[in-house]
Write a protein that holds these residues in place. Sequence first.
Motif, PDB file in Angstrom:
ATOM      1  N   SER A   1      12.388  13.292   3.574  1.00  0.00           N
ATOM      2  CA  SER A   1      11.408  13.509   2.509  1.00  0.00           C
ATOM      3  C   SER A   1      11.478  12.386   1.486  1.00  0.00           C
ATOM      4  N   LEU A   2      12.693  12.020   1.102  1.00  0.00           N
ATOM      5  CA  LEU A   2      12.883  10.931   0.140  1.00  0.00           C
ATOM      6  C   LEU A   2      12.338   9.624   0.679  1.00  0.00           C
ATOM      7  N   VAL A   3      12.665   9.315   1.930  1.00  0.00           N
ATOM      8  CA  VAL A   3      12.249   8.041   2.520  1.00  0.00           C
ATOM      9  C   VAL A   3      10.733   7.962   2.654  1.00  0.00           C
ATOM     10  N   THR A   4      10.079   9.046   3.071  1.00  0.00           N
ATOM     11  CA  THR A   4       8.622   9.038   3.231  1.00  0.00           C
ATOM     12  C   THR A   4       7.927   8.752   1.910  1.00  0.00           C
ATOM     13  N   VAL A   5       8.350   9.450   0.854  1.00  0.00           N
ATOM     14  CA  VAL A   5       7.757   9.231  -0.470  1.00  0.00           C
ATOM     15  C   VAL A   5       7.981   7.791  -0.925  1.00  0.00           C
ATOM     16  N   VAL A   6       9.197   7.299  -0.741  1.00  0.00           N
ATOM     17  CA  VAL A   6       9.535   5.937  -1.169  1.00  0.00           C
ATOM     18  C   VAL A   6       8.706   4.908  -0.396  1.00  0.00           C
ATOM     19  N   TYR A   7       8.571   5.084   0.922  1.00  0.00           N
ATOM     20  CA  TYR A   7       7.827   4.123   1.738  1.00  0.00           C
ATOM     21  C   TYR A   7       6.356   4.052   1.345  1.00  0.00           C
ATOM     22  N   VAL A   8       5.727   5.211   1.180  1.00  0.00           N
ATOM     23  CA  VAL A   8       4.304   5.220   0.837  1.00  0.00           C
ATOM     24  C   VAL A   8       4.087   4.586  -0.537  1.00  0.00           C
ATOM     25  N   LEU A   9       4.927   4.948  -1.501  1.00  0.00           N
ATOM     26  CA  LEU A   9       4.782   4.391  -2.849  1.00  0.00           C
ATOM     27  C   LEU A   9       5.064   2.884  -2.861  1.00  0.00           C
ATOM     28  N   ALA A  10       6.023   2.439  -2.052  1.00  0.00           N
ATOM     29  CA  ALA A  10       6.320   1.004  -1.993  1.00  0.00           C
ATOM     30  C   ALA A  10       5.135   0.229  -1.430  1.00  0.00           C
ATOM     31  N   ASN A  11       4.484   0.778  -0.407  1.00  0.00           N
ATOM     32  CA  ASN A  11       3.311   0.114   0.157  1.00  0.00           C
ATOM     33  C   ASN A  11       2.160   0.082  -0.840  1.00  0.00           C
ATOM     34  N   VAL A  12       1.969   1.192  -1.544  1.00  0.00           N
ATOM     35  CA  VAL A  12       0.950   1.212  -2.583  1.00  0.00           C
ATOM     36  C   VAL A  12       1.228   0.109  -3.607  1.00  0.00           C
ATOM     37  N   ALA A  13       2.511  -0.028  -3.987  1.00  0.00           N
ATOM     38  CA  ALA A  13       2.889  -1.053  -4.966  1.00  0.00           C
ATOM     39  C   ALA A  13       2.579  -2.457  -4.454  1.00  0.00           C
ATOM     40  N   PHE A  14       2.905  -2.720  -3.176  1.00  0.00           N
ATOM     41  CA  PHE A  14       2.627  -4.047  -2.622  1.00  0.00           C
ATOM     42  C   PHE A  14       1.143  -4.394  -2.742  1.00  0.00           C
ATOM     43  N   TYR A  15       0.277  -3.416  -2.405  1.00  0.00           N
ATOM     44  CA  TYR A  15      -1.154  -3.706  -2.347  1.00  0.00           C
ATOM     45  C   TYR A  15      -1.838  -3.648  -3.709  1.00  0.00           C
ATOM     46  N   THR A  16      -1.107  -3.284  -4.768  1.00  0.00           N
ATOM     47  CA  THR A  16      -1.673  -3.439  -6.104  1.00  0.00           C
ATOM     48  C   THR A  16      -1.685  -4.901  -6.528  1.00  0.00           C
ATOM     49  N   THR A  17      -0.886  -5.709  -5.871  1.00  0.00           N
ATOM     50  CA  THR A  17      -0.710  -7.102  -6.290  1.00  0.00           C
ATOM     51  C   THR A  17      -1.092  -8.100  -5.203  1.00  0.00           C
ATOM     52  N   LEU A  18      -0.761  -7.785  -3.955  1.00  0.00           N
ATOM     53  CA  LEU A  18      -0.973  -8.723  -2.855  1.00  0.00           C
ATOM     54  C   LEU A  18      -2.221  -8.352  -2.065  1.00  0.00           C
ATOM     55  N   SER A  19      -2.999  -9.346  -1.721  1.00  0.00           N
ATOM     56  CA  SER A  19      -4.172  -9.127  -0.874  1.00  0.00           C
ATOM     57  C   SER A  19      -3.712  -8.967   0.572  1.00  0.00           C
ATOM     58  N   PRO A  20      -4.542  -8.381   1.440  1.00  0.00           N
ATOM     59  CA  PRO A  20      -4.177  -8.293   2.855  1.00  0.00           C
ATOM     60  C   PRO A  20      -3.808  -9.651   3.457  1.00  0.00           C
ATOM     61  N   ALA A  21      -4.526 -10.699   3.072  1.00  0.00           N
ATOM     62  CA  ALA A  21      -4.224 -12.033   3.603  1.00  0.00           C
ATOM     63  C   ALA A  21      -2.836 -12.489   3.177  1.00  0.00           C
ATOM     64  N   GLU A  22      -2.444 -12.190   1.930  1.00  0.00           N
ATOM     65  CA  GLU A  22      -1.114 -12.587   1.452  1.00  0.00           C
ATOM     66  C   GLU A  22      -0.014 -11.820   2.176  1.00  0.00           C
ATOM     67  N   VAL A  23      -0.243 -10.552   2.445  1.00  0.00           N
ATOM     68  CA  VAL A  23       0.751  -9.754   3.177  1.00  0.00           C
ATOM     69  C   VAL A  23       0.902 -10.280   4.594  1.00  0.00           C
ATOM     70  N   LEU A  24      -0.217 -10.568   5.252  1.00  0.00           N
ATOM     71  CA  LEU A  24      -0.169 -11.073   6.624  1.00  0.00           C
ATOM     72  C   LEU A  24       0.490 -12.447   6.696  1.00  0.00           C
ATOM     73  N   GLY A  25       0.404 -13.226   5.637  1.00  0.00           N
ATOM     74  CA  GLY A  25       0.965 -14.576   5.645  1.00  0.00           C
ATOM     75  C   GLY A  25       2.384 -14.663   5.128  1.00  0.00           C
ATOM     76  N   SER A  26       2.983 -13.520   4.788  1.00  0.00           N
ATOM     77  CA  SER A  26       4.321 -13.535   4.189  1.00  0.00           C
ATOM     78  C   SER A  26       5.378 -13.057   5.186  1.00  0.00           C
ATOM     79  N   SER A  27       6.492 -13.785   5.244  1.00  0.00           N
ATOM     80  CA  SER A  27       7.630 -13.345   6.051  1.00  0.00           C
ATOM     81  C   SER A  27       8.594 -12.497   5.240  1.00  0.00           C
ATOM     82  N   ALA A  28       8.401 -12.447   3.929  1.00  0.00           N
ATOM     83  CA  ALA A  28       9.253 -11.660   3.032  1.00  0.00           C
ATOM     84  C   ALA A  28       8.357 -11.053   1.955  1.00  0.00           C
ATOM     85  N   VAL A  29       7.736  -9.914   2.291  1.00  0.00           N
ATOM     86  CA  VAL A  29       6.704  -9.326   1.440  1.00  0.00           C
ATOM     87  C   VAL A  29       7.232  -9.019   0.045  1.00  0.00           C
ATOM     88  N   ALA A  30       8.435  -8.452  -0.041  1.00  0.00           N
ATOM     89  CA  ALA A  30       8.986  -8.073  -1.341  1.00  0.00           C
ATOM     90  C   ALA A  30       9.213  -9.292  -2.228  1.00  0.00           C
TER      91      ALA A  30
END
Length: 489
Positions: free
Chosen positions: A261-290
């Motif tokens: 339960s903890l991991v699922t919530v953390v994973y979804v929120l982390a992905n939401v956080a990534f996409y508040t800042t990074l465009s799909p193109a930036e995510v696809l072009g990154s080897s280290a998203v964080a």
Amino acid sequence: MTEAKPEYKEVPTKEAEEVKDDNEVVGLKPKMTLMNGITVIVGSIIGSGIFISPTGVLKDTGSVGMSLVVWIISGLFSMVGAYCYAELGCMIQKTGADYAYIMVTFGPFLAFMRLWVECLIVRPCSQTIVALTFSVYIMKPFFPDCDPPDDSARLLAAVCILILTFINCWNVKWATRVQDIFTGAKLFALAVIIVTGFVQLGRGQTQYFTFDNTETDMSRIALSFYSGLFAYNGWNYLNFVIEELKDPVKNLPKAIYISISLVTVVYVLANVAFYTTLSPAEVLGSSAVAVTFANRLFSNYFTWVMPFFVACSTFGAVNGVLLTSSRLFYAGALEGQMPEILTMIQIKRMTPTPAVLFMAFLSLIYLGSSNIYALISYVGFATWVSIGLAVACVPWLRYTAPNLERPIKVNLFWPIIYILATIVITIVPMFAAPIETGIGVGIISTGIPVYLIFIKMRKPEVIRRFLKSIDTFLQKVMLVCQPETPSNL
């Protein structure tokens, strides 16, 4: 073969830790608490996956909206699997988890095939992926504008594996302490990402949350689950050390439910956080998203913080895989399906040293390749074929052994749904990634002649003497012996 009841035993003094008392039984001893169990699962799951899988999921789904759907479904899918494993783990309390369940349910051949898949592909390959991610992130501050050198990444990954191999061979308390400490570090890193994401949402950064460009090829969508489920891989790892867990009937299901339960919530929120800042193109072009995420938002003085904590996260995950995987090899050896040396315990350290070393050796072999996404495809296919077979034990045992004691009894709807979903995510991606799937099938198939020649058929006397001499030599070198029970003394 009579299976000994292995346990770990805590000793009160440093001297007693260094030298085994004459009356002390050699074996694995139960001293893992509920909190240790939670950190083993969380530490094993949250490793490299959340930091590399966003790229793989987005690549095969095509849109941010659909990628988030895949992340949520992957978490629910893992929860259903863990729910089924809770029944099996409390009913069949043997080291080896799904290997033991398949052995009891379907017999030695399918159990060996599960063991073969885990030993040859899933565990060492997963550990290699996580170690490579560790090395990429730890070196990223020194190569901010490009990928780190490939040879350096592989060498550093090897160093990571060897250090943790030493720790797991030396003292199981050290290994669990490493797990506790680095689980905290990885949760801190993800907390920073999630809190920053909430701040970005408060600023109205929602422009990338759409279903535009969603992939219409369902085989590609199915393939995306390999990356999503890889990030959740490890939810069943506590079952592998169930004999080392205190009060498993009570603590196993609690640890599973809390952790996933903890991991699922953390994973979804982390992905939401990534996409508040990074465009799909930036995510696809990154080897280290964080790292890309942190570089966009934090000042130059703090850009090293995220790579450091992600490296801590992956370091702890390598330890979790090594800690639990060695117990699978140990369980297989107890059943006579792996070399006898892997059943043995170091007489002073009370650790399954041969099994730990064997796991590390296989992981180092996979460092011959640094293509993380190809490795994930191999792992994904092999993992879900094997875990689907293990979940099939639930309905089968309900039919063939209805009188077995079941402290936890799941509704049969859940294992049936899980099995059907497993069939879909193993067959459909064959059309999207036929080469990787074909390689996975080929490696799995090599287990059939190995079983027939070395397990099923009677080995010639000269071969048995040769194998015995090797076991005796290794036993002397590593100071190991078979687990003991009081009746043996």
